[in-house]
Design an enzyme around this catalytic site. Sequence first.
Site, PDB file in Angstrom:
ATOM      1  N   PRO A   2       0.828  -1.205   0.000  1.00 44.64           N
ATOM      2  CG  PRO A   2      -0.812  -1.608   1.590  1.00 44.64           C
ATOM      3  CD  PRO A   2       0.501  -2.124   1.094  1.00 44.64           C
ATOM      4  CD  GLU A   3       3.937   2.514  -2.699  1.00 38.40           C
ATOM      5  OE1 GLU A   3       4.345   3.437  -1.959  1.00 38.40           O
ATOM      6  OE2 GLU A   3       4.659   1.584  -3.077  1.00 38.40           O
ATOM      7  CG  HIS A  91      -3.241 -14.287   7.391  1.00 38.13           C
ATOM      8  ND1 HIS A  91      -2.200 -15.053   7.874  1.00 38.13           N
ATOM      9  CD2 HIS A  91      -3.622 -14.864   6.213  1.00 38.13           C
ATOM     10  CE1 HIS A  91      -1.947 -16.039   7.024  1.00 38.13           C
ATOM     11  NE2 HIS A  91      -2.796 -15.946   6.015  1.00 38.13           N
ATOM     12  NE  ARG A 110       3.229 -10.779   0.695  1.00 40.08           N
ATOM     13  CZ  ARG A 110       3.704 -10.346  -0.471  1.00 40.08           C
ATOM     14  NH1 ARG A 110       4.799  -9.607  -0.484  1.00 40.08           N
ATOM     15  NH2 ARG A 110       3.097 -10.626  -1.598  1.00 40.08           N
ATOM     16  NE  ARG A 152      20.584  13.707  -4.676  1.00 41.14           N
ATOM     17  CZ  ARG A 152      20.224  12.918  -3.668  1.00 41.14           C
ATOM     18  NH1 ARG A 152      19.905  11.656  -3.889  1.00 41.14           N
ATOM     19  NH2 ARG A 152      20.158  13.392  -2.437  1.00 41.14           N
TER      20      ARG A 152
END
Length: 271
Positions: A2-3, A91, A110, A152
């Site tokens: 999830p972002e 879970h 997980r 960079r």
Amino acid sequence: MPELPEVETIRRGLVPRLEGHTLSGALCRVAGLRQPLPAGLNDLLAGQRLHAVERRAKYLLLRCDNGTLILHLGMSGYLRVVDRELPPGKHDHLDLLFSDGQALRFNDARRFGLLLWTTDDPQHHPLLSGLGPEPFDEAFTGDYLLERARGRTASIKTLIMDQRIVVGVGNIYASEALFLAGIHPARAAGRISLERYRRLVDVIRSVLGEAIAAGGTTIRDFSDSDGKPGYFALSLRVYGREGEACPQCGGKIRQERIGGRSSFFCPRCQH
């Protein structure tokens, strides 16, 4: 994983259902996730009011009377508001219990998620103190990105995915934003003009805002606090579309690994 849009979607779902409600404790079915759960969590939370559900980067901050719960969903975690008597699934590792009979249930197949407790300002916590600005903050500008990119040689995709530079631009959204900005994901960050950085900031905000409005992106198992999936995946322009036609020029979308992550782009439109 999830972002930012997915976490923000969950936050917005939790606010009207839980803010202002009183906790009666916690039910922990495991000793820990990525780290051990806070000791004595049930007694610690009992009787505390949940004043606010906030977000910093991909972390949810549940502000209570005497401290703040810091929650991260990990790779596959999700939250649902359920009746506390609903039998737990395989879970369902943790319930935050409320005096009105509701429970905020954390499912994490997980077990890469995280739940911590702090009595200090959570913004000073080691997990949060080194983070860059939010993409919607005034501090996040093209001028800021140009300054951070100076000298960079790393790719622009690597730069905008660095949480110390700006938070919440995950792999999906980086690919989408760079496509809309016309910037090749492998281009050296230090070789991009101020004008292009200003355009990139605009489209990052646009893409994230579009994803939040659509309820996030369901790639595997993300769902919001009601268990409903996000629909931004239906609007993806390049991510996951290798070999398909570019929506702008009709050429074929390519996939390459850049910075160890799958990157999708149009070699004609992005340079």
